[in-house]
Design a protein around this motif. Structure first.
Motif, PDB file in Angstrom:
ATOM      1  N   ASP A  98     101.438 -32.276  57.564  1.00 46.28           N
ATOM      2  CA  ASP A  98     102.202 -32.975  58.588  1.00 46.28           C
ATOM      3  C   ASP A  98     102.211 -32.148  59.873  1.00 46.28           C
ATOM      4  O   ASP A  98     102.226 -30.922  59.822  1.00 46.28           O
ATOM      5  CB  ASP A  98     103.627 -33.214  58.090  1.00 46.28           C
ATOM      6  CG  ASP A  98     104.265 -34.422  58.741  1.00 46.28           C
ATOM      7  OD1 ASP A  98     103.560 -35.421  58.967  1.00 46.28           O
ATOM      8  OD2 ASP A  98     105.475 -34.367  59.023  1.00 46.28           O
ATOM      9  N   GLU A  99     102.169 -32.818  61.004  1.00 42.81           N
ATOM     10  CA  GLU A  99     102.089 -32.191  62.327  1.00 42.81           C
ATOM     11  C   GLU A  99     100.812 -31.376  62.498  1.00 42.81           C
ATOM     12  O   GLU A  99     100.810 -30.311  63.104  1.00 42.81           O
ATOM     13  CB  GLU A  99     103.320 -31.311  62.609  1.00 42.81           C
ATOM     14  CG  GLU A  99     104.615 -32.081  62.675  1.00 42.81           C
ATOM     15  CD  GLU A  99     105.776 -31.194  63.098  1.00 42.81           C
ATOM     16  OE1 GLU A  99     105.946 -30.991  64.323  1.00 42.81           O
ATOM     17  OE2 GLU A  99     106.487 -30.689  62.205  1.00 42.81           O
ATOM     18  N   SER A 122      95.922 -33.793  51.252  1.00 47.28           N
ATOM     19  CA  SER A 122      97.162 -33.128  51.643  1.00 47.28           C
ATOM     20  C   SER A 122      98.078 -33.006  50.433  1.00 47.28           C
ATOM     21  O   SER A 122      97.707 -33.396  49.319  1.00 47.28           O
ATOM     22  CB  SER A 122      97.872 -33.900  52.762  1.00 47.28           C
ATOM     23  OG  SER A 122      98.967 -33.141  53.263  1.00 47.28           O
ATOM     24  N   GLU A 126     100.898 -34.576  50.436  1.00 45.92           N
ATOM     25  CA  GLU A 126     101.578 -35.871  50.406  1.00 45.92           C
ATOM     26  C   GLU A 126     100.598 -36.956  50.811  1.00 45.92           C
ATOM     27  O   GLU A 126      99.521 -36.676  51.308  1.00 45.92           O
ATOM     28  CB  GLU A 126     102.808 -35.849  51.315  1.00 45.92           C
ATOM     29  CG  GLU A 126     102.536 -35.327  52.712  1.00 45.92           C
ATOM     30  CD  GLU A 126     103.799 -34.880  53.430  1.00 45.92           C
ATOM     31  OE1 GLU A 126     104.844 -35.516  53.249  1.00 45.92           O
ATOM     32  OE2 GLU A 126     103.735 -33.892  54.167  1.00 45.92           O
ATOM     33  N   LYS A 132     100.869 -39.370  53.127  1.00 47.64           N
ATOM     34  CA  LYS A 132     100.805 -39.715  54.545  1.00 47.64           C
ATOM     35  C   LYS A 132     101.286 -38.543  55.375  1.00 47.64           C
ATOM     36  O   LYS A 132     102.269 -37.892  55.035  1.00 47.64           O
ATOM     37  CB  LYS A 132     101.676 -40.939  54.828  1.00 47.64           C
ATOM     38  CG  LYS A 132     101.719 -41.357  56.281  1.00 47.64           C
ATOM     39  CD  LYS A 132     102.681 -42.520  56.488  1.00 47.64           C
ATOM     40  CE  LYS A 132     102.882 -42.795  57.961  1.00 47.64           C
ATOM     41  NZ  LYS A 132     103.887 -43.838  58.193  1.00 47.64           N
ATOM     42  N   VAL A 133     100.563 -38.252  56.455  1.00 46.41           N
ATOM     43  CA  VAL A 133     100.981 -37.236  57.411  1.00 46.41           C
ATOM     44  C   VAL A 133     100.872 -37.823  58.818  1.00 46.41           C
ATOM     45  O   VAL A 133     100.165 -38.811  59.032  1.00 46.41           O
ATOM     46  CB  VAL A 133     100.146 -35.935  57.308  1.00 46.41           C
ATOM     47  CG1 VAL A 133     100.353 -35.256  55.961  1.00 46.41           C
ATOM     48  CG2 VAL A 133      98.664 -36.198  57.551  1.00 46.41           C
ATOM     49  N   VAL A 134     101.570 -37.193  59.758  1.00 42.29           N
ATOM     50  CA  VAL A 134     101.518 -37.614  61.157  1.00 42.29           C
ATOM     51  C   VAL A 134     101.075 -36.419  61.985  1.00 42.29           C
ATOM     52  O   VAL A 134     101.618 -35.319  61.843  1.00 42.29           O
ATOM     53  CB  VAL A 134     102.888 -38.135  61.644  1.00 42.29           C
ATOM     54  CG1 VAL A 134     102.813 -38.552  63.109  1.00 42.29           C
ATOM     55  CG2 VAL A 134     103.344 -39.312  60.787  1.00 42.29           C
ATOM     56  N   SER A 135     100.095 -36.624  62.840  1.00 46.97           N
ATOM     57  CA  SER A 135      99.552 -35.542  63.652  1.00 46.97           C
ATOM     58  C   SER A 135     100.497 -35.198  64.802  1.00 46.97           C
ATOM     59  O   SER A 135     101.429 -35.936  65.114  1.00 46.97           O
ATOM     60  CB  SER A 135      98.192 -35.951  64.228  1.00 46.97           C
ATOM     61  OG  SER A 135      98.364 -36.893  65.274  1.00 46.97           O
ATOM     62  N   SER A 141      99.280 -41.539  62.561  1.00 45.18           N
ATOM     63  CA  SER A 141      99.642 -41.584  61.144  1.00 45.18           C
ATOM     64  C   SER A 141      98.364 -41.666  60.324  1.00 45.18           C
ATOM     65  O   SER A 141      97.504 -42.504  60.594  1.00 45.18           O
ATOM     66  CB  SER A 141     100.509 -42.807  60.843  1.00 45.18           C
ATOM     67  OG  SER A 141     101.736 -42.697  61.513  1.00 45.18           O
ATOM     68  N   SER A 175     102.926 -27.016  60.227  1.00 44.34           N
ATOM     69  CA  SER A 175     103.521 -27.059  58.883  1.00 44.34           C
ATOM     70  C   SER A 175     102.899 -26.079  57.892  1.00 44.34           C
ATOM     71  O   SER A 175     103.046 -26.237  56.687  1.00 44.34           O
ATOM     72  CB  SER A 175     103.431 -28.481  58.321  1.00 44.34           C
ATOM     73  OG  SER A 175     104.168 -29.369  59.131  1.00 44.34           O
ATOM     74  N   ASN A 192     104.279 -23.960  54.681  1.00 46.55           N
ATOM     75  CA  ASN A 192     104.433 -24.697  53.425  1.00 46.55           C
ATOM     76  C   ASN A 192     104.392 -23.752  52.216  1.00 46.55           C
ATOM     77  O   ASN A 192     103.503 -22.910  52.112  1.00 46.55           O
ATOM     78  CB  ASN A 192     103.313 -25.737  53.320  1.00 46.55           C
ATOM     79  CG  ASN A 192     103.555 -26.761  52.251  1.00 46.55           C
ATOM     80  OD1 ASN A 192     103.746 -26.423  51.104  1.00 46.55           O
ATOM     81  ND2 ASN A 192     103.550 -28.018  52.648  1.00 46.55           N
TER      82      ASN A 192
END
Length: 195
Positions: free
Chosen positions: A10-11, A36, A38, A40-43, A48, A72, A75
Motif C-alpha cells: 500500500d502507498e 502483495s 493483501e 488490493k493496494v493504492v499507490s 487502486s 509501507s 511492514n
C-alpha cells in the motif's frame, strides 16, 4: 514465457516501476504479475490495484522479483519476510528500489552485496544491517542477482535490471534508455527515426 512479479505494498510509488513493468510486459518473452500481502493496494498517486497474487498463492517458479518502494515498507508481516527470504534462497533475480531497499537492509538481505539506497545513515540502527562498507553512493547498483536503487533512479534501475536479465542486447537497451532519458527528437538525432 518468463514471469516477473512486482511486489507492491500500500502507498507504493507509481513511478518507480513504470518503465520496467511496461518494457517487460510489451515483450513476447515476459509477463508481468503483481503480488502483495493483501488483495488490493493504492499507490501514492491514487491508483487502486487489484493484485494478481496474495503472498502464499504465487507460482513457485518465476524469474524476477521487483520490489517497488513507497511508504509501507515498515511492514512486519511474517509472510512477507518469508516470501522475500525464499526468493533470495532460490537465487531469483531481485530488484529493489527506494523503501524496498530499506526493508532489505533492515532484514539483513544486503550484507553480502554491493548496494545503494536512499541514505545509508538511516540504516545505522538496523540490528541486522552489517554492510555499510558495501554501500555505494550511486543511483543504482547491480551485484550478482541483485539490483538496488534509490527512489530518484527509476531509469537507472530499469536499465540495470534489463541488463541483468539479458532482456536485449546491450546496444538495444542503451538505445531504449536513451529515448526514455532524452526524448524522441534527441533519439532521432543520435540514432535515426525508429519508425
Amino acid at each position: 514465457m518468463k514471469q516477473a512479479l512486482f511486489l507492491l505494498l500500500d502507498e507504493f510509488a507509481d513511478w518507480e516501476g513504470a518503465y520496467l513493468s511496461s518494457t517487460l510486459n510489451q515483450s513476447e518473452f515476459w509477463t508481468v504479475k503483481t503480488i502483495s500481502v493483501e488483495k488490493k493496494v493504492v499507490s501514492l498517486g491514487g491508483f487502486s490495484v487489484l493484485l494478481d497474487y496474495v503472498i502464499g498463492s504465487e507460482p513457485k517458479d518465476y524469474d524476477l522479483l521487483v520490489m517497488i518502494g513507497g511508504n509501507s515498507w515498515g511492514n512486519s508481516s511474517a509472510e512477507l519476510l518469508k516470501f522475500v527470504e525464499e526468493a533470495f534462497n532460490k537465487g531469483i533475480v531481485i530488484a529493489a528500489i527506494c523503501g524496498a531497499v530499506d526493508y532489505l537492509a533492515k532484514n539483513g538481505f544486503l550484507n553480502d552485496h554491493k548496494h545503494t539506497g536512499n541514505f545509508v545513515d538511516s540504516w545505522k540502527n538496523y540490528e541486522f544491517y552489517t554492510s555499510a562498507d558495501n554501500y555505494l553512493k550511486k543511483q543504482a547498483v547491480k551485484d550478482g542477482q541483485l539490483v538496488t536503487a534509490n527512489g530518484t533512479a527509476p531509469l537507472e534501475f530499469t536499465e540495470l535490471v534489463l541488463d541483468l536479465i539479458a532482456f536485449d542486447t546491450p546496444e538495444n537497451i542503451e538505445k531504449m534508455m536513451f529515448m526514455n532519458r532524452y526524448g524522441f527528437y534527441n533519439y532521432c538525432e543520435k540514432y535515426g527515426n525508429p519508425f
